[in-house]
Write an enzyme that holds these catalytic residues in place. Structure first.
Site, PDB file in Angstrom:
ATOM      1  N   THR A  36      -4.575  46.989  39.312  1.00 35.93           N
ATOM      2  CA  THR A  36      -3.698  45.887  39.706  1.00 35.93           C
ATOM      3  C   THR A  36      -2.258  46.061  39.222  1.00 35.93           C
ATOM      4  O   THR A  36      -1.420  45.196  39.451  1.00 35.93           O
ATOM      5  CB  THR A  36      -4.236  44.531  39.193  1.00 35.93           C
ATOM      6  OG1 THR A  36      -4.359  44.569  37.767  1.00 35.93           O
ATOM      7  CG2 THR A  36      -5.584  44.218  39.822  1.00 35.93           C
ATOM      8  N   MET A  56      -4.687  50.877  25.804  1.00 38.82           N
ATOM      9  CA  MET A  56      -4.779  52.055  26.676  1.00 38.82           C
ATOM     10  C   MET A  56      -5.647  53.143  26.059  1.00 38.82           C
ATOM     11  O   MET A  56      -6.494  53.737  26.735  1.00 38.82           O
ATOM     12  CB  MET A  56      -3.381  52.572  26.990  1.00 38.82           C
ATOM     13  CG  MET A  56      -2.561  51.600  27.810  1.00 38.82           C
ATOM     14  SD  MET A  56      -0.870  52.166  28.150  1.00 38.82           S
ATOM     15  CE  MET A  56      -0.139  52.112  26.497  1.00 38.82           C
ATOM     16  N   CYS A  67      -3.060  58.837  33.621  1.00 36.14           N
ATOM     17  CA  CYS A  67      -1.603  58.756  33.732  1.00 36.14           C
ATOM     18  C   CYS A  67      -1.014  58.236  32.434  1.00 36.14           C
ATOM     19  O   CYS A  67      -1.416  57.185  31.936  1.00 36.14           O
ATOM     20  CB  CYS A  67      -1.232  57.840  34.897  1.00 36.14           C
ATOM     21  SG  CYS A  67       0.549  57.695  35.164  1.00 36.14           S
ATOM     22  N   CYS A  91      -5.879  65.176  43.471  1.00 38.37           N
ATOM     23  CA  CYS A  91      -6.569  65.812  42.339  1.00 38.37           C
ATOM     24  C   CYS A  91      -8.083  65.640  42.417  1.00 38.37           C
ATOM     25  O   CYS A  91      -8.833  66.427  41.829  1.00 38.37           O
ATOM     26  CB  CYS A  91      -6.058  65.249  41.016  1.00 38.37           C
ATOM     27  SG  CYS A  91      -4.421  65.839  40.537  1.00 38.37           S
TER      28      CYS A  91
END
Length: 216
Positions: A14, A88, A110, A198
């Site tokens: 999101t 994260m 990422c 990828c």
């Protein structure tokens, strides 16, 4: 679409880059599962195969999201919150642990080019605190922990280090290079395109990759 990868879980669907990645993964023919805290943030026409409501720091929620999956794309962020965080990295560690327990090999993560600096020989990504704006240090530190988790996972990881991610067009003509961060920006759409590419090849497996575009 890869013959071996059909079902893909996206974590961070999101956010700006997640919302740019989700429709491209669906359009490429993948069955996409998303783990979201607030499903209202998903577009009404999102076309994800499965929406799991939960939090990436809760391992049970991660287990639900990774049921029956063949790969994962991790695009976790903090939006505009630059305060100290472990969301994260802890989320990434949960994803990796569940993937390893279930034999899921492919993960694309990422992070931030702010972690990277070029050393003269050989070129490599290494976090240089002196080059990070002070207000970005707490988030960058967690990206660093996330990067370490990926690199030491033993999985077929792709560690993606984009520069500034912007609201720019999809070109499909961006550049990617191992350990060579260049350029000033990449569009969220081109970045999502790279993630999806990828999934269907092994070119960048086990590598840290800089991606950038040239936009007018």
């Amino acid at each position: 679409m890869s013959d071996s990868i059909k079902n893909v879980a996206i974590f961070g669907a999101t956010g700006m880059t997640g919302l740019a990645t989700l429709p491209q993964a669906v359009a490429a023919g993948y069955n996409v599962t998303v783990l979201v805290r607030d499903p209202a943030r998903l577009p009404a026409d999102h076309r994800a195969s499965r929406v799991v409501v939960g939090d990436v720091v809760n391992k049970e929620d991660v287990k639900k999201a990774l049921e029956g999956q063949d790969a994962a794309i991790i695009i976790l962020g903090t939006r505009n919150d630059l305060s100290p965080t472990t969301v994260m990295s802890e989320g990434t560690k949960n994803i990796i642990e569940v993937m390893k327990a279930r034999g899921i090999r492919k993960v694309i993560g990422c992070m931030s080019e702010r972690m990277s600096s070029m050393t003269p020989s050989p070129p490599s990504f290494c976090w240089d605190r002196a080059k990070v704006p002070p207000r970005m240090i707490p988030v960058t530190e967690d990206h660093d922990r996330m990067y370490t988790a990926l690199k030491t996972s033993g999985l077929d990881y792709v560690a993606v280090m984009p520069p500034h991610i912007g609201d720019l067009p999809l070109t499909g003509s961006y550049m990617a290079s191992e350990n060579m961060p260049k350029g000033r920006a990449i569009s969220a759409l081109d970045l999502g395109h790279f993630f999806v590419q990828c999934l269907s090849n092994t070119e960048w497996d086990g590598k840290t990759v800089g991606v950038w575009g040239e936009y007018k």
